[in-house]
Every structure is written in C-alpha cells, then in structure tokens.
Design a protein around this motif. Structure first.
Motif, PDB file in Angstrom:
ATOM      1  N   GLY A 182      40.397  41.791  55.953  1.00  0.00           N
ATOM      2  CA  GLY A 182      40.517  41.115  54.666  1.00  0.00           C
ATOM      3  C   GLY A 182      39.314  40.264  54.336  1.00  0.00           C
ATOM      4  N   THR A 183      38.817  39.517  55.331  1.00  0.00           N
ATOM      5  CA  THR A 183      37.644  38.678  55.049  1.00  0.00           C
ATOM      6  C   THR A 183      36.403  39.511  54.789  1.00  0.00           C
ATOM      7  OG1 THR A 183      36.376  36.775  55.841  1.00  0.00           O
ATOM      8  CG2 THR A 183      36.959  38.411  57.474  1.00  0.00           C
ATOM      9  N   THR A 184      36.283  40.670  55.445  1.00  0.00           N
ATOM     10  CA  THR A 184      35.158  41.566  55.160  1.00  0.00           C
ATOM     11  C   THR A 184      35.251  42.111  53.735  1.00  0.00           C
ATOM     12  OG1 THR A 184      35.015  42.213  57.490  1.00  0.00           O
ATOM     13  CG2 THR A 184      33.964  43.664  55.876  1.00  0.00           C
ATOM     14  N   LEU A 185      36.446  42.451  53.317  1.00  0.00           N
ATOM     15  CA  LEU A 185      36.667  42.943  51.954  1.00  0.00           C
ATOM     16  C   LEU A 185      36.246  41.904  50.925  1.00  0.00           C
ATOM     17  CD1 LEU A 185      38.229  45.162  50.119  1.00  0.00           C
ATOM     18  CD2 LEU A 185      40.115  43.527  50.226  1.00  0.00           C
ATOM     19  N   LEU A 186      36.616  40.644  51.153  1.00  0.00           N
ATOM     20  CA  LEU A 186      36.353  39.589  50.175  1.00  0.00           C
ATOM     21  C   LEU A 186      34.893  39.178  50.111  1.00  0.00           C
ATOM     22  CD1 LEU A 186      39.445  37.301  50.865  1.00  0.00           C
ATOM     23  CD2 LEU A 186      39.149  38.933  49.004  1.00  0.00           C
ATOM     24  N   GLN A 187      34.097  39.633  51.062  1.00  0.00           N
ATOM     25  CA  GLN A 187      32.679  39.290  51.048  1.00  0.00           C
ATOM     26  C   GLN A 187      31.900  40.071  49.999  1.00  0.00           C
ATOM     27  OE1 GLN A 187      31.559  39.989  55.106  1.00  0.00           O
ATOM     28  NE2 GLN A 187      32.716  38.226  55.877  1.00  0.00           N
ATOM     29  N   TYR A 188      32.533  41.077  49.424  1.00  0.00           N
ATOM     30  CA  TYR A 188      31.901  41.908  48.402  1.00  0.00           C
ATOM     31  C   TYR A 188      32.636  41.709  47.079  1.00  0.00           C
ATOM     32  CZ  TYR A 188      29.621  44.091  52.384  1.00  0.00           C
ATOM     33  OH  TYR A 188      28.884  44.312  53.521  1.00  0.00           O
ATOM     34  N   TYR A 246      26.512  42.223  40.742  1.00  0.00           N
ATOM     35  CA  TYR A 246      26.378  40.865  41.273  1.00  0.00           C
ATOM     36  C   TYR A 246      25.054  40.736  42.022  1.00  0.00           C
ATOM     37  CZ  TYR A 246      31.279  39.908  40.230  1.00  0.00           C
ATOM     38  OH  TYR A 246      32.480  39.706  39.594  1.00  0.00           O
ATOM     39  N   THR A 247      24.408  39.588  41.860  1.00  0.00           N
ATOM     40  CA  THR A 247      23.165  39.307  42.573  1.00  0.00           C
ATOM     41  C   THR A 247      23.476  38.808  43.978  1.00  0.00           C
ATOM     42  OG1 THR A 247      23.108  37.022  41.793  1.00  0.00           O
ATOM     43  CG2 THR A 247      22.040  38.696  40.412  1.00  0.00           C
ATOM     44  N   LEU A 248      22.455  38.695  44.807  1.00  0.00           N
ATOM     45  CA  LEU A 248      22.633  38.225  46.177  1.00  0.00           C
ATOM     46  C   LEU A 248      23.222  36.817  46.234  1.00  0.00           C
ATOM     47  CD1 LEU A 248      22.319  38.517  49.232  1.00  0.00           C
ATOM     48  CD2 LEU A 248      19.934  37.788  48.989  1.00  0.00           C
ATOM     49  N   PRO A 249      22.734  35.841  45.468  1.00  0.00           N
ATOM     50  CA  PRO A 249      23.345  34.509  45.530  1.00  0.00           C
ATOM     51  C   PRO A 249      24.824  34.504  45.117  1.00  0.00           C
ATOM     52  CG  PRO A 249      21.178  34.377  44.532  1.00  0.00           C
ATOM     53  CD  PRO A 249      21.507  35.833  44.639  1.00  0.00           C
ATOM     54  N   GLU A 250      25.180  35.343  44.139  1.00  0.00           N
ATOM     55  CA  GLU A 250      26.584  35.405  43.725  1.00  0.00           C
ATOM     56  C   GLU A 250      27.458  35.971  44.839  1.00  0.00           C
ATOM     57  OE1 GLU A 250      26.507  36.011  38.896  1.00  0.00           O
ATOM     58  OE2 GLU A 250      25.871  37.703  40.152  1.00  0.00           O
ATOM     59  N   ILE A 251      26.967  37.008  45.499  1.00  0.00           N
ATOM     60  CA  ILE A 251      27.721  37.567  46.623  1.00  0.00           C
ATOM     61  C   ILE A 251      27.747  36.569  47.772  1.00  0.00           C
ATOM     62  CG2 ILE A 251      27.694  39.386  48.388  1.00  0.00           C
ATOM     63  CD1 ILE A 251      26.851  41.338  46.266  1.00  0.00           C
ATOM     64  N   ALA A 252      26.686  35.783  47.930  1.00  0.00           N
ATOM     65  CA  ALA A 252      26.658  34.759  48.972  1.00  0.00           C
ATOM     66  C   ALA A 252      27.770  33.732  48.756  1.00  0.00           C
ATOM     67  CB  ALA A 252      25.291  34.076  48.997  1.00  0.00           C
ATOM     68  N   LEU A 253      28.057  33.420  47.488  1.00  0.00           N
ATOM     69  CA  LEU A 253      29.149  32.496  47.200  1.00  0.00           C
ATOM     70  C   LEU A 253      30.485  33.099  47.632  1.00  0.00           C
ATOM     71  CD1 LEU A 253      30.095  29.825  45.904  1.00  0.00           C
ATOM     72  CD2 LEU A 253      30.353  31.079  43.757  1.00  0.00           C
ATOM     73  N   LEU A 254      30.712  34.374  47.296  1.00  0.00           N
ATOM     74  CA  LEU A 254      31.935  35.049  47.722  1.00  0.00           C
ATOM     75  C   LEU A 254      32.015  35.101  49.244  1.00  0.00           C
ATOM     76  CD1 LEU A 254      31.949  38.123  45.277  1.00  0.00           C
ATOM     77  CD2 LEU A 254      33.234  35.997  45.043  1.00  0.00           C
ATOM     78  N   TYR A 255      30.894  35.444  49.861  1.00  0.00           N
ATOM     79  CA  TYR A 255      30.850  35.561  51.320  1.00  0.00           C
ATOM     80  C   TYR A 255      31.127  34.203  51.979  1.00  0.00           C
ATOM     81  CZ  TYR A 255      28.986  36.363  56.013  1.00  0.00           C
ATOM     82  OH  TYR A 255      28.843  36.448  57.374  1.00  0.00           O
ATOM     83  N   GLY A 256      30.412  33.180  51.551  1.00  0.00           N
ATOM     84  CA  GLY A 256      30.548  31.869  52.181  1.00  0.00           C
ATOM     85  C   GLY A 256      31.948  31.300  52.054  1.00  0.00           C
ATOM     86  N   ALA A 257      32.557  31.467  50.890  1.00  0.00           N
ATOM     87  CA  ALA A 257      33.907  30.936  50.683  1.00  0.00           C
ATOM     88  C   ALA A 257      34.925  31.652  51.560  1.00  0.00           C
ATOM     89  CB  ALA A 257      34.295  31.068  49.210  1.00  0.00           C
ATOM     90  N   SER A 258      34.877  32.980  51.583  1.00  0.00           N
ATOM     91  CA  SER A 258      35.856  33.737  52.372  1.00  0.00           C
ATOM     92  C   SER A 258      35.622  33.558  53.865  1.00  0.00           C
ATOM     93  CB  SER A 258      35.797  35.221  51.993  1.00  0.00           C
ATOM     94  OG  SER A 258      34.536  35.773  52.298  1.00  0.00           O
ATOM     95  N   ALA A 259      34.353  33.541  54.300  1.00  0.00           N
ATOM     96  CA  ALA A 259      34.051  33.379  55.724  1.00  0.00           C
ATOM     97  C   ALA A 259      34.475  32.006  56.231  1.00  0.00           C
ATOM     98  CB  ALA A 259      32.556  33.602  55.975  1.00  0.00           C
ATOM     99  N   THR A 260      34.256  30.968  55.436  1.00  0.00           N
ATOM    100  CA  THR A 260      34.650  29.619  55.851  1.00  0.00           C
ATOM    101  C   THR A 260      36.166  29.491  55.903  1.00  0.00           C
ATOM    102  OG1 THR A 260      32.654  28.723  54.813  1.00  0.00           O
ATOM    103  CG2 THR A 260      34.403  27.167  55.362  1.00  0.00           C
ATOM    104  N   ALA A 261      36.851  30.023  54.875  1.00  0.00           N
ATOM    105  CA  ALA A 261      38.319  29.967  54.852  1.00  0.00           C
ATOM    106  C   ALA A 261      38.907  30.720  56.037  1.00  0.00           C
ATOM    107  CB  ALA A 261      38.840  30.546  53.539  1.00  0.00           C
TER     108      ALA A 261
END
Length: 285
Positions: free
Chosen positions: A205-211, A75-90
C-alpha cells in the motif's frame, strides 16, 4: 431497571480501564526492548542506517525515472516527492508502533500465542510491542527528509488549512495503516500463514501511494478509496495541498476526512481483532 441503567456506564468504565491497561503494558514492553536495543548501541546505529539506506532506494528509483522523463502521470518530481514523503512517514510511524503484528500467524502455528493469553494483559498490546524495533526510525527519517525536500522545492500557495493538512495527513495516515496491520493480524487467526497477504496491503500500500493516482487504473483507485481506504493516507489530502484535481471526480471536502476515516478503520480493526481472537483454538502445546 436501575441495574440495567447502571450497566452501560460500568461497561464503558471497564473498556476505558482495559484500554489504559493495554497502553501501560505496551509502554512497559517497549521500554524493555529499548533497554535491550541500547545495550548494543553500535549494532542499533548500523541497523538504523541500513534501514534508512534500504528504504531510500525506493526514492532513488523514482529519481532515476525522472532522468528520462519530465513528468510521470502529469506530476513533476517534487510533487511525487510530496506524495512519497507523506505516505512513507505515515507508514513508518505505523510500522514502528505496530509492525510486529505480522508475527501473529507464526505464534498461532507454533503455539506461543497461548503464553500471551494467560497473562493479565491485553493480547493486542503484547503482540504489538513484541520485539519493538527502534531501527525502523530509519524509514521515518528518510520519509521526513523527502517530505522536507518537496516542501522546500514546491511553489505552494500556503493557507492555514494547507499547513494544518500536513501533520493531519501524516498522523491520520499512520492510524489508517495501523488499523490495516491489526485487521491483517486478525485474518491470520484463520489463515495462520498469511503475513504476505497482510504485507500486500501495508508495504504494498505504501509503495502504491508513492506514485500519483493518475498512473493507475480507475478500478484500482476506486478500491483504495472505497474498500481499503488507503487513498486517505496521502493522495487526497496531498492533492488538496498541491491544488490538483482529485481522482474519480471526488468533491474537495473529502481531503478533510482522513481523521474520520482513521476512526472508522480502527472500529473495524477492533471488531476484527476480537472476532479473530475468539476464534483462536490452542494448539495444545
């Protein structure tokens, strides 16, 4: 027979009334804490900014990784950013609304839970609204900024379903995290000093979902998909938006299940809370 037939609507009405009462009580307690917070606005701004900066270091760490690699788990940085942003906001939304649930164990130990039981207000509403911390908006803001960065940078072929997937993913994910908060609090009625166990599933859990799921062992991925369904918070819906293959060869339609999973989690959380509260024994203080 008429009494029996009429009993179920009566029970349902009582449950709805209690729910409305709980929401109203929650709102009143939150309003009290908001007035208290706004009495010291400079302090609020500093703590909110501090929360924003502290949580932002998580994404800075990921960015530092990408100074040495081009992809992480494919996964590229922007793709991981999508995972990170969604889980962190939730998670930020759930933490804002129910983050005080980890104090249940402390209340059980020192006997202050007794004072909540004698009030004519649902205990869950009182515990959830206790010490409502508006500073947690810093985490939500940081998550939204990272999510916005990902959506701007990524080249996604947007469809109406993918557009609808974004708010559904965040709101359903917040509901799933909220249910985990409540189940963890219910467990503290028995363990009493188990806030760190709860934090392992919420903050951990949220840390796990950021990757991306590709960097974890399949057994762990199975666990957060079929046991504690955190994969439905961001992994599965986000991979649908990205057009990526799902872990464990799951079918494509599972990306649309987060709302149903959230409802199921709250049914379990409600039952767990009731069982835990009934098992509570006063300290006698």
């Amino acid at each position: 027979m008429e009494g029996v037939v009429g009993a179920e609507p009566g029970i349902a009405f009582a449950e709805r009334s209690r729910l409305v009462e709980g929401v109203r009580a929650y709102g009143l307690i939150v309003a009290m804490w908001l007035r208290s917070t706004m009495a010291y606005r400079a302090s609020f701004v500093m703590t909110a900014v501090g929360n924003f900066v502290a949580t932002g270091f998580d994404f800075v760490t990921i960015m530092l990784m990408f100074t040495h690699v081009d992809v992480l788990g494919g996964y590229t940085l922007p793709e991981i950013a999508l995972l990170y942003g969604a889980s962190a906001t939730a998670f930020g939304l759930a933490d804002l609304v129910l983050g005080s649930m980890d104090r249940v164990g402390r209340r059980v130990r020192d006997g202050t839970l007794d004072t909540l039981l004698v009030r004519p207000v649902p205990v869950l509403a009182q515990v959830a609204a206790d010490r409502f911390a508006l500073r947690r908006l810093g985490r939500i803001t940081q998550g939204l900024l990272v999510l916005g960065y990902a959506l701007v940078v990524l080249d996604i072929e947007w469809t109406p379903l993918k557009v609808a997937m974004l708010p559904m993913m965040v709101l359903s994910g917040a509901a799933v995290f909220g249910a985990v908060f409540v189940v963890g609090a219910a467990f503290q009625f028995y363990a009493q000093d188990a806030s760190e166990v709860q934090n392992a599933f919420t903050y951990g859990g949220t840390t796990l979902l950021q990757y991306p799921p590709s960097v974890f062992a399949k057994d762990l991925v199975r666990g957060v998909t079929f046991v504690v369904p955190l994969a439905f918070v961001s992994w599965l819906p986000a991979l649908y938006v990205l057009g990526r293959d799902y872990p464990l060869d799951l079918p494509r339609w599972v990306a649309f299940l987060p709302p149903l999973v959230a409802v199921g989690c709250w049914v379990v959380a409600g039952l767990a809370w009731r069982v835990g509260l009934r098992a509570y024994r006063s300290t006698g203080s």
